[in-house]
Design a protein around this motif. Structure first.
Motif, PDB file in Angstrom:
ATOM      1  N   ASP A   1     -18.001  42.893  14.048  1.00 54.54           N
ATOM      2  CA  ASP A   1     -18.219  43.400  12.694  1.00 54.54           C
ATOM      3  C   ASP A   1     -17.029  43.069  11.791  1.00 54.54           C
ATOM      4  O   ASP A   1     -15.906  42.925  12.288  1.00 54.54           O
ATOM      5  N   ASP A   2     -17.267  42.963  10.497  1.00 52.07           N
ATOM      6  CA  ASP A   2     -16.200  42.763   9.513  1.00 52.07           C
ATOM      7  C   ASP A   2     -15.315  41.577   9.868  1.00 52.07           C
ATOM      8  O   ASP A   2     -14.096  41.620   9.679  1.00 52.07           O
TER       9      ASP A   2
ATOM     10  N   GLU B   1     -22.411  39.706   5.393  1.00 52.37           N
ATOM     11  CA  GLU B   1     -22.524  41.113   4.982  1.00 52.37           C
ATOM     12  C   GLU B   1     -22.298  41.286   3.489  1.00 52.37           C
ATOM     13  O   GLU B   1     -21.558  40.513   2.874  1.00 52.37           O
TER      14      GLU B   1
HETATM   15 CA    CA Z   1     -19.432  45.537   8.523  1.00 51.06          CA
END
Ligand code: CA
Ligand code: C2E
Ligand code: CA
Length: 275
Positions: free
Chosen positions: A181-182, A238
């Motif tokens: 993630d990220d 995202e």
């Molecule tokens: Ca994220």
């Protein structure tokens, strides 16, 4: 007059007297909230950029507080992590999310459509929980989804903090997928990326934000897309908020996308309009 009222309220709010006391109260309240089922899960679609189809959803927890209304995770997840309450909370989210994936699957009438995948966020404390793998297995079995439909999301910094990736290998042995993630905001080095048992990279919003304005960002995102292809990883962009960003990502062949422009997190609809 309104702000004056608020200031006065805060001045005499007993919890404000001591941060320690306030924290204690908050912890109790959070523990009760989990028992009382005030923790609800919303779902945000993850979309195939070429076809526009919803292929997955990310489960995002909210606290439906009787007085404060819908409280976002940023306001309670960090404390839940510190206090260990994230473990029962995470268990609840995982179970709900797997059940929801199954409901959508059951409501799908087109046999050619692949079963929807469900992304669930895990934090360090949960990774350290010895019961994690059993919990994940229980949620999968109870809901009757395929293990490959479940995608565990973890950020780079949490991965580093969790020290050790054995748990990931255990999860992957179950057939569960792992998403970083990220991506781009943490510390990952290329060697790290290479050694991790990953399936998906989620490109962090800041890189997507700049996509319209300059070539620099788009070449940066393009680089990540190429890197992912080399490592045989799927990519999710995202935080897509504009049509321009979406168009740029399509051109870069980023694969999958998520963001307010494509759909906000919301309560689960009974069935998915998948195109
Ligand atoms: Ca994220
Ligand atoms: P995250 O995992 O990076 O989740 C994406 C966050 O970005 C969500 O915020 C989502 O609502 C928001 N978002 C999605 N698209 C857009 C967009 O186009 N623009 C903007 N400005 N924001 C967008 P949310 O739901 O407030 O969650 C914040 C963070 O809380 C999550 O970040 C995740 O780290 C954590 N979190 C949420 N649910 C859980 C959970 O069940 N367990 C754990 N451990 N953490 C969770
Ligand atoms: Ca996430």
């Amino acid at each position: 007059a309104k702000s004056k009222g608020k200031a006065r309220f805060e001045l005499f709010e007993p919890q404000m007297a001591s941060a320690v006391l306030r924290r204690h109260d908050f912890k109790e309240e959070l523990a009760k909230a989990i028992e009382r089922e005030q923790m609800i899960v919303q779902y945000q679609p993850i979309v195939a950029l070429d076809s526009g189809r919803i292929v997955a959803a990310e489960a995002l927890v909210r606290w439906e507080h009787p007085v404060r209304g819908l409280v976002p995770p940023a306001e309670f997840v960090p404390l839940a992590e510190e206090t260990g309450l994230i473990v029962p909370l995470g268990r609840h989210v995982l179970r709900e999310a797997c059940r929801q994936a199954r409901r959508w699957q059951d409501a799908e009438t087109d046999p050619d459509v692949e079963p929807i995948r469900m992304h669930v966020n895990l934090s360090v404390a949960e990774l350290r929980d010895p019961g994690l793998v059993d919990n994940v297995l229980a949620s999968i079995q109870e809901s009757g989804i395929e293990p490959g439909q479940l995608v565990i999301e973890i950020t780079e910094s949490q991965l580093v903090a969790a020290a050790g990736v054995e748990r990931f290998h255990e999860l992957r042995k179950l057939g569960v997928k792992i998403a970083l993630d990220d991506f781009g905001t943490g510390y990952s080095s290329l060697s790290y990326l290479h050694s991790l048992p990953l399936d998906t990279l989620k490109i962090a919003k800041p890189f997507i934000d700049g996509l319209t304005s300059g070539r620099r960002e788009s070449s940066f995102v393009g680089m990540i897309v190429d890197l992912a292809r080399t490592l045989d990883l799927e990519v999710i962009a995202e935080g897509i908020e504009t049509a321009e960003q979406l168009a740029a990502l399509r051109e870069l062949k980023a694969g999958l996308g998520q963001g307010y422009f494509l759909g906000r997190p919301s309560a689960a609809p009974p069935r998915l309009a998948r195109t």
